[in-house]
Design a protein around this motif. Structure first.
Motif, PDB file in Angstrom:
ATOM      1  N   ALA A   3     -24.201 116.342 -54.162  1.00 55.14           N
ATOM      2  CA  ALA A   3     -24.334 117.708 -54.679  1.00 55.14           C
ATOM      3  C   ALA A   3     -23.130 118.547 -54.285  1.00 55.14           C
ATOM      4  N   LEU A   4     -22.725 119.451 -55.186  1.00 56.21           N
ATOM      5  CA  LEU A   4     -21.710 120.448 -54.890  1.00 56.21           C
ATOM      6  C   LEU A   4     -22.394 121.793 -54.688  1.00 56.21           C
ATOM      7  N   PHE A   5     -22.105 122.437 -53.582  1.00 57.10           N
ATOM      8  CA  PHE A   5     -22.589 123.792 -53.333  1.00 57.10           C
ATOM      9  C   PHE A   5     -21.472 124.798 -53.630  1.00 57.10           C
ATOM     10  N   ALA A   6     -21.878 126.008 -53.974  1.00 58.57           N
ATOM     11  CA  ALA A   6     -20.899 127.045 -54.282  1.00 58.57           C
ATOM     12  C   ALA A   6     -19.967 127.306 -53.106  1.00 58.57           C
ATOM     13  N   ASP A   7     -20.478 127.202 -51.875  1.00 55.31           N
ATOM     14  CA  ASP A   7     -19.645 127.506 -50.713  1.00 55.31           C
ATOM     15  C   ASP A   7     -18.689 126.372 -50.342  1.00 55.31           C
ATOM     16  N   MET A   8     -18.672 125.306 -51.137  1.00 60.00           N
ATOM     17  CA  MET A   8     -17.718 124.219 -50.926  1.00 60.00           C
ATOM     18  C   MET A   8     -16.395 124.458 -51.649  1.00 60.00           C
ATOM     19  N   GLU A   9     -16.358 125.443 -52.538  1.00 59.43           N
ATOM     20  CA  GLU A   9     -15.130 125.705 -53.289  1.00 59.43           C
ATOM     21  C   GLU A   9     -14.138 126.503 -52.444  1.00 59.43           C
ATOM     22  N   VAL A  10     -12.900 126.029 -52.419  1.00 59.31           N
ATOM     23  CA  VAL A  10     -11.803 126.755 -51.794  1.00 59.31           C
ATOM     24  C   VAL A  10     -11.014 127.414 -52.918  1.00 59.31           C
ATOM     25  N   ALA A  11     -10.894 128.725 -52.876  1.00 58.05           N
ATOM     26  CA  ALA A  11     -10.189 129.447 -53.930  1.00 58.05           C
ATOM     27  C   ALA A  11      -8.709 129.079 -53.921  1.00 58.05           C
ATOM     28  N   ARG A  12      -8.107 129.041 -55.110  1.00 61.97           N
ATOM     29  CA  ARG A  12      -6.678 128.771 -55.200  1.00 61.97           C
ATOM     30  C   ARG A  12      -5.893 129.780 -54.362  1.00 61.97           C
TER      31      ARG A  12
END
Length: 281
Positions: free
Chosen positions: A93-102
């Protein structure tokens, strides 16, 4: 959604393994493999129990307010499959808090033992509810593609993992970065895309779409069918990290990675340097 407790039809071994992995994630202290806990719960493999561990910790994350925004596909490389003695990919699963903004750096100490791999990310405009989804179904469902860096991690000490360990550990997920601009799939053959990834300017990984289960499209068809069969299908808006296009590479504090995927553009990820001795308090 609330998490299960040991007396709510979840085997004690599943709860034990989930607790060990959750504690390792919370404390940032790697744990021993969990395969010995789970292997005895299935007939010979432990994989079904490993997915039960993954589901339990995903449910716990949701109960704590985390939001699932998609899935990642792992074990798409034939070489890695042979290493682990498997013939199919896995998912997490991917959680929203796993994204690192560019443009943002991965904070020092955010992950235990990170490794980086370049992938094609697909963002869906339609649900994929059918267990017999076809390539055409997936093509129609995709809104756009992006280049991506998945920063994989393992809560298992020394990456001493089997298929059971990585599945239980949410497919060794960590963080991810999306790059480029949205690109429609019309006229883009995902099998033919070429990837080159550098670390601090030196090429460290290369590959093509064909290295990802024959094509990132094939990997996404597999995922769509698998999740629909489990009653938890891919939905409009989901992000799908389709699997590595080349070898994954260890990351150290201060490293900067950049990958170029033909037809999709570039994506970068930087890792914050370790604090100096004088900064540590």
């Amino acid at each position: 959604m609330t998490s299960h407790s040991p007396n709510e039809d979840v085997p004690a071994a599943v709860v034990k393994a989930a607790d060990i992995l959750a504690e390792a994630a919370r404390t940032r202290v790697a744990c021993p493999p969990v395969r010995s806990i789970l292997d005895a719960t299935d007939t010979g493999t432990g994989v079904e129990s490993a997915y039960a561990v993954q589901r339990l910790n995903v449910e716990r994350g949701r109960a704590a307010g985390r939001r699932v925004i998609g899935r990642k596909i792992g074990l798409t490389s034939p070489v890695v499959q042979r290493q682990l003695g498997v013939t199919r990919p896995d998912f997490g699963a991917l959680f929203a808090d796993m994204e690192v903004a560019r443009g943002d750096e991965v904070p020092h100490g955010a992950l235990l033992q990170p490794r980086v791999e370049a992938e094609v990310a697909l963002v869906l405009a339609r649900d994929l509810p059918h267990a017999d989804s076809t390539a055409v179904d997936v093509l129609r469902a995709v809104d756009f593609a992006l280049p991506a860096l998945e920063i994989v991690d393992s809560r298992i000490a020394g990456w001493d993992i089997s298929l059971v360990d990585t599945v239980a550990d949410n497919a060794s997920s960590g963080l991810y970065v999306l790059g480029g601009g949205p690109v429609p799939l019309a006229g883009l053959d995902l099998r033919e895309v070429r990837m080159s990834m550098t670390r601090d300017g030196e090429v460290v990984s290369e590959g093509t779409g064909a290295a990802c289960l024959g094509s990132p499209l094939n990997a996404t068809v597999w995922l769509a069918r698998t999740l629909a069969g489990l009653g938890d299908p891919l939905r409009a808006g989901d992000v799908v990290l389709t699997g590595a296009l080349g070898p994954m590479v260890p990351a150290s504090p201060g490293d900067t990675f950049e990958a170029e995927v033909s037809g999709l553009g570039t994506v970068q990820a930087g890792f914050a340097a370790a604090p100096s001795t004088g900064d540590a308090k």
